[in-house]
Design a protein around this motif. Structure first.
Motif, PDB file in Angstrom:
ATOM      1  N   UNK A 245     -57.755 -15.413  14.609  1.00 38.36           N
ATOM      2  CA  UNK A 245     -57.078 -14.233  15.447  1.00 38.36           C
ATOM      3  C   UNK A 245     -57.477 -12.982  14.449  1.00 38.36           C
ATOM      4  N   UNK A 246     -58.153 -13.224  13.327  1.00 39.68           N
ATOM      5  CA  UNK A 246     -58.287 -12.218  12.362  1.00 39.68           C
ATOM      6  C   UNK A 246     -59.191 -10.789  12.859  1.00 39.68           C
ATOM      7  N   UNK A 247     -60.021 -11.331  13.782  1.00 39.52           N
ATOM      8  CA  UNK A 247     -60.824 -10.215  14.245  1.00 39.52           C
ATOM      9  C   UNK A 247     -59.974  -9.499  15.270  1.00 39.52           C
ATOM     10  N   UNK A 248     -59.196 -10.243  16.205  1.00 39.74           N
ATOM     11  CA  UNK A 248     -58.492  -9.702  17.279  1.00 39.74           C
ATOM     12  C   UNK A 248     -57.387  -8.650  16.601  1.00 39.74           C
ATOM     13  N   UNK A 249     -56.714  -9.286  15.566  1.00 41.37           N
ATOM     14  CA  UNK A 249     -55.680  -8.249  14.634  1.00 41.37           C
ATOM     15  C   UNK A 249     -56.404  -7.035  14.127  1.00 41.37           C
ATOM     16  N   UNK A 250     -57.446  -7.274  13.734  1.00 40.84           N
ATOM     17  CA  UNK A 250     -58.402  -6.080  13.325  1.00 40.84           C
ATOM     18  C   UNK A 250     -58.466  -5.096  14.431  1.00 40.84           C
ATOM     19  N   UNK A 251     -58.908  -5.431  15.448  1.00 46.38           N
ATOM     20  CA  UNK A 251     -59.043  -4.549  16.690  1.00 46.38           C
ATOM     21  C   UNK A 251     -57.919  -3.861  17.039  1.00 46.38           C
ATOM     22  N   UNK A 252     -56.722  -4.698  17.248  1.00 42.54           N
ATOM     23  CA  UNK A 252     -55.348  -4.146  17.333  1.00 42.54           C
ATOM     24  C   UNK A 252     -54.928  -2.992  16.265  1.00 42.54           C
ATOM     25  N   UNK A 253     -55.208  -3.062  15.114  1.00 44.26           N
ATOM     26  CA  UNK A 253     -55.030  -2.033  14.098  1.00 44.26           C
ATOM     27  C   UNK A 253     -55.810  -0.905  14.079  1.00 44.26           C
TER      28      UNK A 253
ATOM     29  N   UNK B  66     -46.606  -3.888  28.484  1.00 47.75           N
ATOM     30  CA  UNK B  66     -47.155  -2.698  28.981  1.00 47.75           C
ATOM     31  C   UNK B  66     -48.585  -2.554  28.378  1.00 47.75           C
ATOM     32  N   UNK B  67     -49.453  -3.548  28.575  1.00 47.49           N
ATOM     33  CA  UNK B  67     -50.734  -3.574  28.438  1.00 47.49           C
ATOM     34  C   UNK B  67     -50.861  -3.707  26.601  1.00 47.49           C
ATOM     35  N   UNK B  68     -49.992  -3.705  25.985  1.00 47.97           N
ATOM     36  CA  UNK B  68     -50.229  -3.792  24.361  1.00 47.97           C
ATOM     37  C   UNK B  68     -49.888  -4.762  23.798  1.00 47.97           C
ATOM     38  N   UNK B  69     -50.279  -5.333  22.671  1.00 48.55           N
ATOM     39  CA  UNK B  69     -49.904  -6.452  22.241  1.00 48.55           C
ATOM     40  C   UNK B  69     -48.557  -6.582  21.581  1.00 48.55           C
ATOM     41  N   UNK B  70     -47.364  -7.611  21.606  1.00 49.21           N
ATOM     42  CA  UNK B  70     -45.973  -7.349  21.215  1.00 49.21           C
ATOM     43  C   UNK B  70     -46.290  -6.991  19.689  1.00 49.21           C
ATOM     44  N   UNK B  71     -47.070  -7.566  18.873  1.00 53.77           N
ATOM     45  CA  UNK B  71     -47.206  -7.236  17.487  1.00 53.77           C
ATOM     46  C   UNK B  71     -47.279  -6.044  17.055  1.00 53.77           C
ATOM     47  N   UNK B  72     -47.926  -5.090  18.246  1.00 50.52           N
ATOM     48  CA  UNK B  72     -48.263  -3.719  17.559  1.00 50.52           C
ATOM     49  C   UNK B  72     -46.898  -2.983  17.861  1.00 50.52           C
ATOM     50  N   UNK B  73     -46.144  -3.364  18.631  1.00 55.22           N
ATOM     51  CA  UNK B  73     -44.769  -2.613  18.604  1.00 55.22           C
ATOM     52  C   UNK B  73     -44.026  -2.806  17.419  1.00 55.22           C
TER      53      UNK B  73
END
Ligand SMILES: [Mg+2]
Ligand SMILES: [Mg+2]
Lengths: 420, 420
Positions: free
Chosen positions: B71-79, B42-49
C-alpha cells in the motif's frame, strides 16, 4: 418462516415464545432531548423499526414494551400509525432491570388482570437495536430452551481496562478472553422471572446484565452465541446516522421497473440493462404496468420500495395516476418513503427539452399530493438520441440519478423534473 | 492554535511532539476487500481525513504512517493528491504493535539514516479515527509529559463478560469499574520506545494495548482521560456510514450566500432569512459577489464548502463563471465536494418557467466541467410571486432543496435545474 416445532425437546424451539422490550431510557447519551428509541429515522421512530423486526417473526406471540408513563400515549400512537400487532404496553421502571421486571410481570400468570399467556421462553431485546433478524432470535430461543438462558455476544472492539482510584491504568484485560454482551437474550420464563423476584434492590438499581441475574439467583449458566455486527446498540448520534444509512441501504436493494407495454421501442429493456450495470448490489426486477394494480402490496411486503415507471414520450398520464392510486389505496401503512420515478424518453433533436418539461408540469402537482402519503415522486427525462454513444451516456446518467433518488429518499427533491 | 510552550514542566505541552499512525490493518472485519483506512468517504480515503485532523494541529512536527509494502505507493498518491504535509512513511509489520514499533524506529535517533528528530512526546493514534480534535490531543500529550503515558478512555457501551471454555457465561464484569481504551494515546518517547525494545515476541504478536506495554516494561502507569464519543474507531460497515454522515454534517454547517449587488429587489436578503429559519444549526453568512475572488481560499480554510449564488433573473453568466474560476484556480486541494447553487428568482406570471430554463441550459454544461474539480453545481429557480404567501412558500421550498443539496452532496444530481 420456519415450520413450527411443538414441545420443548433440547435443541428445538418451544411453542410459546414472547418478547420483552425495555424502552424507558431517557437517551441522555445521545446529547438530544428525545429518548433515542423515539428518535426519527426516515421520519419514523427508531422503536418502530425494532418492533417491525420482531413482528416479522411469526412465532413470537406477544411483544411487551415497557415505556414510561409520559411516553405511553406517544407509544400508543406509534403502534396505531404504523399498524404494529401483538404489542402490549407495560410501565417502565426507574432502571432497565425494573422495566424488564415490569414487562415480565405482564406475562406472568400470578399477576392480577393479566391478559397474556405465560410463555415457555421469553426474549429480552433492546428498543434501540433495530437490525435483529430471525436467525439470531431462533438461535437464542433454542439455546435458552436447552440451557435456561442464552445471549448474543460480540468480540470486543476496544481493549477493556480497569482504572485505579487516581484515574491511572491499573490493568488491561485480555481481549481474547472477553466478549461484549449484546442483545437479544432469551430465558426460560420461569428462570428469569424467579431471578427478578429474588433480585436485590441493589442489583435492580445498578445491575446491567440479565444473564448475570440468571446466574446469580438461579445458578443458570447462559449459553453465549456469536451475533452479527449489526446487533449493535444505537447509543450516540453517529449510531443514529449509521442506522439511517443501513436502513436506506436495505430498502434500496430492490428496484422494480414498471414497463408500459405500449412501449414498442423497448426503452424499458435498455434502461434495465444499464441499471443492472451501474447499480451494483441492487436487484432490478420488472413488471408490466397493467399487472401492478393487484400486486403492489406484494411488492411492499417483499421490501421493494422503489418503482421506476418507464413511459414513451407523452404517454398516458392516467395510467401513472392509476398506479399511484393503488399505492395510495393500499391498506398497508407505508413504513418507508416509497420512491417513484417517472422516466420519459425523448429525442432532443426532435422535441425541445423545455416543451416536454412543460407537458410534464403536472408531475409537480401530483408529487405534492402523494408526498402526504409518504410517496416521493420525481420525473426523469432521458435523451433518446439516435447516436448510440450519446444514448448510452444518457442512460448511464439516468441510472445514476435513479440510484441517488433511491438511495437518498430526499423528500425535499420530490416533484422535480430531472434531465439525463 | 495555542501559544507554543517551551520545555517540559509538569502540566505543560512539550516543545517536540510527533505522531505515529499504524495503518497496516487489512480490514477483514469490514467485510470488504479494501482495508478500512483506505475505504472512501465522499470519494476520499478515510485515512486522509485522519491525517487532515492531525495536520491541523500545528505543534505536531512529524506524522509517521506505517503502511504495508503493497500500500506504500497508494499512500504516497494520497499524500500528494490531498496535499498532506509533515508525513513520513514507515513499513507496517505483521501486527499492530510491530507497525507502531516500526513507526517509532523512524523517529529514534539510534536508527541508521534517520531523517527525523526524536520527539519528547509521541502520540499514537489510529488511521480509522478521523474525528480526533486538538483538545484531546493536547490533553493526552500534556498528561504524558507529566505521567510518562496517557490515553483516552470511554465508558463501556455493552457489559463485558468472560465466557467459560464451553461457551457459557462464567462471569460478567462490573461496568462501572471498567472502561474502553480508545485513541489517541501519548507517551514520553523514551518510555514507549524502551517498552517496545524490551517487548516479548508474544506481546508484539498478541498484545492490543500500548498503555499495557508501558506499564509492564517501564512501570509507567498511564493517566486515563475521558474522551468524547466521536473518538470511536471505524470498524464495521455501519461505522463507515456513520463517519460519512458525521463528515457531511460537519461540512454542511456553513453556507455562504453570495449576493449579486445588482440585485435591487434584495431577494438575497429574503432567501437568507428563510435559510436561517428552515435550516437549524446551519450558520448562514453572506458576501457580495465582487469580494469573493480573493476570499475564496479563506472560505475553504474556514470549512465553508457550500455557496449559494443569488442572481436576479437572466443575470450575468460571466460573473458566475468568474466565481467558479476562482474555485478552480485555487491552489488548495478541494478536500470535500463543494456545493454551488445558482439561485434565480422568477415571476412565473411574467415569464414561463420553461423559457427561463432554456436560458439556463448552460448550467448543465458548466456543471459537467466543474465536477471534474469536485465542484457540484446546480441551478435553482424560485417563483418570485407577487403574492406574499406564495412567495414565502417558494422560499421555504427553495431553502429545503438547498438544505438537501448541501447535506447530501450527491454528484449524480449536479447539473440539474431545480424548481421551487
Ligand atoms: Mg442481524
Ligand atoms: Mg473529538
Amino acid at each position: 418462516s420456519l415450520p413450527s416445532t411443538a414441545g420443548a425437546e433440547p435443541g428445538s424451539r418451544p411453542a410459546a415464545v414472547a418478547a420483552v422490550l425495555p424502552a424507558g431510557g431517557c437517551g441522555e447519551r445521545m446529547g438530544v432531548r428525545t429518548p433515542k428509541q423515539f428518535c426519527r429515522v426516515l421520519e419514523r421512530p427508531l422503536i418502530s423499526y425494532t418492533l417491525q423486526a420482531l413482528e416479522r417473526v411469526c412465532w413470537i406471540k406477544d411483544i411487551v414494551v415497557a415505556v414510561t408513563r409520559e411516553n405511553m400515549e406517544a407509544m400508543r400512537n406509534i403502534i396505531q400509525r404504523y399498524g404494529h400487532k401483538r404489542i402490549s404496553l407495560a410501565e417502565a421502571g426507574a432502571t432497565r432491570h425494573r422495566s424488564i421486571f415490569n414487562g415480565l410481570k405482564a406475562l406472568a400468570e400470578d399477576q392480577p388482570d393479566c391478559k397474556l399467556t405465560k410463555p415457555e421462553v421469553v426474549i429480552i431485546h433492546d428498543a434501540v437495536r433495530p437490525f435483529v433478524d430471525e436467525d439470531i432470535l431462533l438461535r437464542v430461543v433454542t439455546a435458552a430452551n436447552e440451557h435456561g438462558a442464552a445471549g448474543a455476544i460480540r468480540p470486543l472492539v476496544s481493549t477493556v481496562i480497569s482504572p485505579s482510584a487516581d484515574g491511572c491504568l491499573d490493568h488491561s484485560l485480555d481481549r481474547a478472553k472477553h466478549r461484549a454482551s449484546e442483545m437479544p437474550q432469551a430465558f426460560l420464563f420461569d428462570v428469569i422471572y424467579e431471578a427478578y423476584q429474588q433480585c436485590s434492590d441493589y442489583d435492580l438499581e445498578f445491575g446491567t446484565e440479565c444473564l448475570q441475574l440468571a446466574l446469580k439467583y438461579c445458578h443458570t449458566k447462559a449459553k453465549l452465541l456469536e451475533g452479527s455486527p449489526d446487533l449493535w446498540k444505537v447509543t450516540y448520534k453517529q449510531d443514529l446516522y449509521a442506522a439511517e444509512s443501513m436502513i436506506k441501504e436495505k430498502i434500496s436493494q430492490e428496484i422494480c421497473v414498471i414497463e408500459n407495454t405500449k412501449d414498442e421501442e423497448s426503452v424499458g429493456y435498455l434502461l434495465k440493462e444499464v441499471l443492472r450495470n451501474e447499480l451494483n448490489f441492487v436487484n432490478i426486477t420488472s413488471t408490466p404496468l397493467e399487472h401492478t394494480g393487484g400486486n403492489i402490496q406484494n411488492f411492499l411486503i417483499a421490501q421493494c420500495y422503489s418503482f421506476i415507471c418507464v413511459n414513451v414520450v407523452s404517454s398516458n398520464f392516467q395510467e401513472t395516476q392509476k398506479f399511484l392510486g393503488t399505492l395510495e389505496e393500499s391498506s398497508l401503512p407505508l413504513l418507508y418513503p416509497v420512491v417513484v420515478v417517472l422516466v420519459y424518453f425523448l429525442d432532443l433533436t426532435l422535441v425541445p427539452l423545455t416543451q416536454e418539461m412543460e407537458n410534464l408540469m403536472w408531475i409537480r402537482e401530483l408529487a405534492k399530493e402523494v408526498k402526504k402519503r409518504n410517496v416521493l415522486l420525481s420525473g426523469l427525462l432521458i435523451n433518446y438520441s439516435q447516436d448510440e454513444q450519446k444514448l448510452q451516456e444518457s442512460l448511464r446518467q439516468g441510472a445514476s440519478i435513479i440510484g441517488a433518488l433511491v438511495k437518498e429518499r430526499s423528500s425535499a427533491l420530490a416533484g422535480q423534473l430531472l434531465v439525463a
